[in-house]
Design a protein around this motif. Structure first.
Motif, PDB file in Angstrom:
ATOM      1  N   PRO A 477      43.300 -44.270  79.345  1.00 11.97           N
ATOM      2  CA  PRO A 477      44.451 -43.365  79.189  1.00 11.97           C
ATOM      3  C   PRO A 477      44.207 -41.993  79.825  1.00 11.97           C
ATOM      4  O   PRO A 477      45.127 -41.394  80.383  1.00 11.97           O
ATOM      5  CB  PRO A 477      44.599 -43.260  77.668  1.00 11.97           C
ATOM      6  CG  PRO A 477      44.023 -44.541  77.148  1.00 11.97           C
ATOM      7  CD  PRO A 477      42.897 -44.865  78.071  1.00 11.97           C
ATOM      8  N   ALA A 478      42.964 -41.488  79.742  1.00 14.03           N
ATOM      9  CA  ALA A 478      42.685 -40.188  80.358  1.00 14.03           C
ATOM     10  C   ALA A 478      42.796 -40.272  81.876  1.00 14.03           C
ATOM     11  O   ALA A 478      43.253 -39.320  82.537  1.00 14.03           O
ATOM     12  CB  ALA A 478      41.290 -39.719  79.946  1.00 14.03           C
ATOM     13  N   LEU A 479      42.383 -41.400  82.455  1.00 12.31           N
ATOM     14  CA  LEU A 479      42.523 -41.585  83.903  1.00 12.31           C
ATOM     15  C   LEU A 479      43.994 -41.562  84.306  1.00 12.31           C
ATOM     16  O   LEU A 479      44.382 -40.901  85.288  1.00 12.31           O
ATOM     17  CB  LEU A 479      41.871 -42.900  84.324  1.00 12.31           C
ATOM     18  CG  LEU A 479      42.120 -43.349  85.768  1.00 12.31           C
ATOM     19  CD1 LEU A 479      41.509 -42.357  86.758  1.00 12.31           C
ATOM     20  CD2 LEU A 479      41.565 -44.752  86.004  1.00 12.31           C
ATOM     21  N   ARG A 480      44.836 -42.273  83.565  1.00 13.65           N
ATOM     22  CA  ARG A 480      46.269 -42.281  83.880  1.00 13.65           C
ATOM     23  C   ARG A 480      46.857 -40.882  83.759  1.00 13.65           C
ATOM     24  O   ARG A 480      47.708 -40.473  84.563  1.00 13.65           O
ATOM     25  CB  ARG A 480      46.986 -43.253  82.956  1.00 13.65           C
ATOM     26  CG  ARG A 480      46.746 -44.710  83.294  1.00 13.65           C
ATOM     27  CD  ARG A 480      47.419 -45.633  82.278  1.00 13.65           C
ATOM     28  NE  ARG A 480      47.415 -47.009  82.739  1.00 13.65           N
ATOM     29  CZ  ARG A 480      46.388 -47.836  82.637  1.00 13.65           C
ATOM     30  NH1 ARG A 480      45.245 -47.393  82.085  1.00 13.65           N
ATOM     31  NH2 ARG A 480      46.463 -49.076  83.074  1.00 13.65           N
ATOM     32  N   ARG A 485      48.984 -36.186  86.518  1.00 18.60           N
ATOM     33  CA  ARG A 485      48.918 -34.742  86.786  1.00 18.60           C
ATOM     34  C   ARG A 485      48.860 -34.473  88.287  1.00 18.60           C
ATOM     35  O   ARG A 485      49.539 -33.570  88.801  1.00 18.60           O
ATOM     36  CB  ARG A 485      47.696 -34.144  86.097  1.00 18.60           C
ATOM     37  CG  ARG A 485      47.604 -32.627  86.208  1.00 18.60           C
ATOM     38  CD  ARG A 485      46.283 -32.131  85.660  1.00 18.60           C
ATOM     39  NE  ARG A 485      45.158 -32.566  86.483  1.00 18.60           N
ATOM     40  CZ  ARG A 485      44.777 -31.953  87.594  1.00 18.60           C
ATOM     41  NH1 ARG A 485      45.453 -30.891  88.051  1.00 18.60           N
ATOM     42  NH2 ARG A 485      43.737 -32.398  88.290  1.00 18.60           N
ATOM     43  N   LEU A 486      48.027 -35.261  88.994  1.00 16.84           N
ATOM     44  CA  LEU A 486      47.923 -35.075  90.437  1.00 16.84           C
ATOM     45  C   LEU A 486      49.246 -35.364  91.128  1.00 16.84           C
ATOM     46  O   LEU A 486      49.639 -34.653  92.059  1.00 16.84           O
ATOM     47  CB  LEU A 486      46.828 -35.982  91.005  1.00 16.84           C
ATOM     48  CG  LEU A 486      45.387 -35.631  90.630  1.00 16.84           C
ATOM     49  CD1 LEU A 486      44.430 -36.677  91.156  1.00 16.84           C
ATOM     50  CD2 LEU A 486      45.018 -34.252  91.175  1.00 16.84           C
ATOM     51  N   TYR A 487      49.945 -36.398  90.689  1.00 14.23           N
ATOM     52  CA  TYR A 487      51.227 -36.733  91.310  1.00 14.23           C
ATOM     53  C   TYR A 487      52.269 -35.668  91.018  1.00 14.23           C
ATOM     54  O   TYR A 487      53.175 -35.433  91.819  1.00 14.23           O
ATOM     55  CB  TYR A 487      51.715 -38.091  90.798  1.00 14.23           C
ATOM     56  CG  TYR A 487      51.240 -39.254  91.623  1.00 14.23           C
ATOM     57  CD1 TYR A 487      52.036 -39.778  92.633  1.00 14.23           C
ATOM     58  CD2 TYR A 487      49.999 -39.826  91.396  1.00 14.23           C
ATOM     59  CE1 TYR A 487      51.612 -40.849  93.409  1.00 14.23           C
ATOM     60  CE2 TYR A 487      49.548 -40.894  92.151  1.00 14.23           C
ATOM     61  CZ  TYR A 487      50.354 -41.404  93.164  1.00 14.23           C
ATOM     62  OH  TYR A 487      49.927 -42.449  93.917  1.00 14.23           O
ATOM     63  N   ALA A 488      52.153 -35.015  89.848  1.00 13.89           N
ATOM     64  CA  ALA A 488      53.181 -34.046  89.458  1.00 13.89           C
ATOM     65  C   ALA A 488      52.967 -32.680  90.078  1.00 13.89           C
ATOM     66  O   ALA A 488      53.913 -31.897  90.202  1.00 13.89           O
ATOM     67  CB  ALA A 488      53.199 -33.903  87.929  1.00 13.89           C
ATOM     68  N   THR A 489      51.737 -32.374  90.492  1.00 14.23           N
ATOM     69  CA  THR A 489      51.443 -31.020  90.957  1.00 14.23           C
ATOM     70  C   THR A 489      51.838 -30.766  92.400  1.00 14.23           C
ATOM     71  O   THR A 489      52.270 -29.664  92.736  1.00 14.23           O
ATOM     72  CB  THR A 489      49.937 -30.714  90.792  1.00 14.23           C
ATOM     73  OG1 THR A 489      49.176 -31.745  91.430  1.00 14.23           O
ATOM     74  CG2 THR A 489      49.568 -30.629  89.332  1.00 14.23           C
ATOM     75  N   ALA A 543      35.830 -43.972  85.473  1.00 10.74           N
ATOM     76  CA  ALA A 543      36.568 -44.314  84.247  1.00 10.74           C
ATOM     77  C   ALA A 543      36.267 -45.754  83.857  1.00 10.74           C
ATOM     78  O   ALA A 543      36.097 -46.629  84.718  1.00 10.74           O
ATOM     79  CB  ALA A 543      38.066 -44.136  84.458  1.00 10.74           C
ATOM     80  N   ARG A 544      36.173 -45.967  82.566  1.00 12.17           N
ATOM     81  CA  ARG A 544      36.042 -47.328  82.032  1.00 12.17           C
ATOM     82  C   ARG A 544      37.411 -47.741  81.500  1.00 12.17           C
ATOM     83  O   ARG A 544      37.912 -47.170  80.534  1.00 12.17           O
ATOM     84  CB  ARG A 544      35.011 -47.377  80.915  1.00 12.17           C
ATOM     85  CG  ARG A 544      34.771 -48.794  80.379  1.00 12.17           C
ATOM     86  CD  ARG A 544      33.824 -48.784  79.192  1.00 12.17           C
ATOM     87  NE  ARG A 544      33.621 -50.121  78.653  1.00 12.17           N
ATOM     88  CZ  ARG A 544      33.077 -50.375  77.476  1.00 12.17           C
ATOM     89  NH1 ARG A 544      32.649 -49.366  76.701  1.00 12.17           N
ATOM     90  NH2 ARG A 544      32.934 -51.616  77.052  1.00 12.17           N
ATOM     91  N   ALA A 601      51.643 -43.470  90.061  1.00  8.07           N
ATOM     92  CA  ALA A 601      50.254 -43.605  89.618  1.00  8.07           C
ATOM     93  C   ALA A 601      49.993 -45.019  89.082  1.00  8.07           C
ATOM     94  O   ALA A 601      48.930 -45.615  89.348  1.00  8.07           O
ATOM     95  CB  ALA A 601      49.942 -42.564  88.541  1.00  8.07           C
ATOM     96  N   GLU A 602      50.950 -45.588  88.370  1.00  7.12           N
ATOM     97  CA  GLU A 602      50.757 -46.930  87.814  1.00  7.12           C
ATOM     98  C   GLU A 602      50.696 -47.970  88.919  1.00  7.12           C
ATOM     99  O   GLU A 602      49.921 -48.922  88.851  1.00  7.12           O
ATOM    100  CB  GLU A 602      51.886 -47.246  86.821  1.00  7.12           C
ATOM    101  CG  GLU A 602      51.565 -48.342  85.818  1.00  7.12           C
ATOM    102  CD  GLU A 602      50.421 -47.959  84.896  1.00  7.12           C
ATOM    103  OE1 GLU A 602      49.615 -48.853  84.561  1.00  7.12           O
ATOM    104  OE2 GLU A 602      50.313 -46.775  84.508  1.00  7.12           O
TER     105      GLU A 602
END
Length: 628
Positions: A477-480, A485-489, A543-544, A601-602
């Motif tokens: 979940p933290a990776l997503r 965040r990167l896509y939104a910035t 990320a795991r 992102a997904e």
């Protein structure tokens, strides 16, 4: 005829025997022996004769017999009244009134007044045990109330409330209606009649209808009497009801089958917990002052017993939850200790009591080597003792928020070593939340702490990302969240050089089954450690995302650089892993995903994952073809 303890020793009273003979002549269905059966037989006989069309002389004989019955029943009723045997007096005067030849209404009213006066001074009679002195009756009431507090559970207490009203307060039927969380009242226990119990149990009555019934009745001290003369107006209001008989209006002072006596059961603060409804007093008469006060006292004791039972039930549930949490904590801690024993990087299991310094419960060899201290020596310190004074506030904030932070730890020679710290509760989020702001839990949290010698830019580049407690890798979940965040910035500009590598270990399930979960955990820790050595650029992360699946986020690399990274991942994981006396050989399948215009992102994650699984399937196919 049942033997009367107050009758002469010669056996059945002559008047009663005569009435029995007359009833037999009138066509009673069978010989009648008890007082109650005499009354029932008389009613059956008279109703039968009321509907027959016999000759005038036969009817005259029947009227004569009926008159004899009325006169004899009236004499018996007055004799029992003089002897203060209120129950039998009321029965025989009712027989006399039923005969139609004697007006016994005045005598029944006088009987009720005499009975009430007798109750005020405490002289009363139990139908089962004969005469009772005031002290004996008080002792019976005290025992009745004491039995309420002997119930072992909430369900037993609810049943004891209705049972005691029938067994000890001399009512034929008792029903307890419990207030539910939504305010309505449900029938939870019925005593005295199996048919009523089967019909009533579980039925629910609206709170508003109950309030109406309690307000419409006549207040007898702390109990409410709802007479049949006004109770019929509430028919159809939804309150569960069961009628114990049928018939016309009774003689004055006697109980009607549609009468109800209600006792409110409340907490010590006045909150309504339920209503005890009783019916069919065994005396056949309206309850006098003693019976009313006894029922009110019984209802108050029922409120205390029910409150205590609820507290016990809540304590038992809390004890069960505590035992379950302790079991889960022990399992989680045992797993954490096994992972720590094989972990290649420093780890510790710490307890953080509220308002007190932390305690190191368990440390692994890697941490001992890092700080140059023996395990027993480290356990004598709190973590706050080892943290550099300037980093103490940073550590305290991170222990509350579970953020990754950088702190300096003291070595045995007095020098400090800089390390990153990741914390995770050993028993889930609930174990750590108690240390958060605004909480008041007194239990101590136990945290699994992972120390890593990582580059500062890597740690500062992803502050606050949740970490896997076993491996220290970023969670799925933290990776997503970071990708979103990167896509939104910055739209396309922020993701133009963003790539994901999806890594899946081959045959990890078989390895875990063959060598145990301890070896499997150690392999996962080693895999993350090796992958981390490849991801050293600012913005990179490991990320795991599954049990044996990982994702590498590569930022700022060209297409060629990402292509070169893929074989390096397979090569670094191909080196044997040594765990205690085991040497394990690993292999991995790698898939790639590039951020493209219009891709979410997904979708980027799915592209890398599908490519990895395609590679894994292809590798298995090649392996099978070679062995075949």
């Amino acid at each position: 005829m049942t033997h009367d303890p107050t009758a002469p020793s010669g056996g059945t009273r002559p008047a009663e025997a005569r009435i029995e003979e007359l009833l037999t002549q009138l066509g009673a269905p069978r010989p009648v022996f008890s007082d109650a059966e005499l009354l029932a037989g008389f009613r059956a006989a008279t109703e039968q004769q009321d509907t027959c069309d016999g000759p005038d002389d036969a009817r005259a004989d029947e009227d004569t017999r009926r008159a004899e019955i009325g006169a004899d029943a009236y004499a018996l009723g007055m004799e029992y009244s003089d002897r203060q045997d209120w129950e039998r007096a009321a029965r025989w005067l009712s027989v006399a009134a039923r005969s139609g030849v004697v007006d016994a209404s005045y005598e029944l009213q006088a009987l009720q007044r005499r009975r009430a006066t007798s109750n005020i001074v405490g002289a009363a009679r139990s139908p089962a045990s004969g005469w009772e002195e005031p002290a004996a009756r008080l002792a019976r009431l005290r025992g009745c109330c004491a039995r309420l507090h002997e119930a072992k559970s909430l369900a037993h207490t609810l049943k004891a409330i209705s049972d005691g009203a029938v067994r000890d307060l001399d009512y034929g039927v008792a029903c307890f209606n419990l207030v539910r969380p939504d305010g309505d009242l449900a029938v939870v226990s019925v005593a005295g009649d199996e048919t009523a119990e089967a019909f009533m149990t579980g039925r629910v009555g609206p709170r508003a209808a109950w309030d109406t019934r309690l307000s419409m009745g006549e207040r007898w001290g702390d109990v409410v009497f709802v007479s049949h003369q006004i109770g019929w107006t509430a028919d159809g209001d939804g309150v569960p009801a069961w009628r114990a008989g049928s018939g016309g209006d009774p003689a004055p002072g006697t109980w009607h089958y549609e009468d109800r006596l209600l006792a409110e059961v409340r907490t010590d603060t006045g909150t309504l917990m339920g209503v005890l409804s009783v019916d069919l007093p065994r005396s056949g008469l309206l309850p006098g002052p003693w019976e009313r006060e006894a029922l009110a006292l019984y209802a108050r004791e029922a409120g205390l017993a029910l409150t205590a039972a609820r507290l016990r039930a809540a304590a038992e549930r809390a004890q069960v939850r505590l035992e379950q949490q302790n079991d889960a904590l022990q399992v989680s801690e045992a797993r954490a200790r096994r992972a720590m024993a094989h972990a290649p990087w420093p780890m510790a299991l710490a307890e953080l009591p509220p308002g007190q310094p932390s305690r190191l419960l368990h440390v692994n060899d890697s941490l001992c080597r890092l700080l140059d201290r023996a395990p027993s020596a480290l356990r004598e310190f709190s973590l706050e003792d080892l943290v550099h004074p300037d980093d103490l506030a940073t550590w305290l904030r991170a222990s509350l928020s579970r953020d990754v932070c950088r702190i300096r730890l003291a070595r045995r020679d007095g020098s400090y070593v800089t390390t990153s710290v990741t914390t995770a509760p050993t028993s889930g989020d609930g174990a750590a939340r108690h240390r958060g702001p605004g909480t008041h839990t007194t239990a101590a949290a136990r945290l699994l702490i992972t120390f890593g010698l990582r580059r500062p830019d890597r740690i500062d580049g992803h502050p606050g990302l949740a970490r896997d407690p076993l491996t220290g890798a970023v969670t799925g979940p933290a990776l997503r969240s970071e990708l979103n965040r990167l896509y939104a910035t910055g739209a396309d500009g922020a993701t133009a050089s963003l790539a994901l590598l999806s890594v899946g270990l081959d045959d990890f399930t078989q390895l875990n089954a063959a060598h145990g979960p301890e070896a499997g955990d150690a392999v996962l820790v080693e895999v993350v450690q090796r992958l981390t050595t490849l991801m050293t650029r600012p913005g990179d992360l490991v990320a795991r995302v599954g049990g044996d699946e990982f994702v590498l986020m590569a930022v700022g690399r060209t297409y060629q650089q990402v292509e070169e990274l893929e074989p390096r991942v397979r090569a670094v994981l191909a080196h044997p892993v040594r765990i205690s006396e085991l040497t394990l050989q690993l292999s991995a399948s790698v898939g790639r995903g590039w951020a493209r215009t219009g891709m979410t992102a997904e979708q980027l994650l799915d592209t890398a994952d599908q490519d990895m699984h395609f590679t894994k399937t292809l590798r298995k196919t090649v392996r099978l073809s070679r062995t075949g």
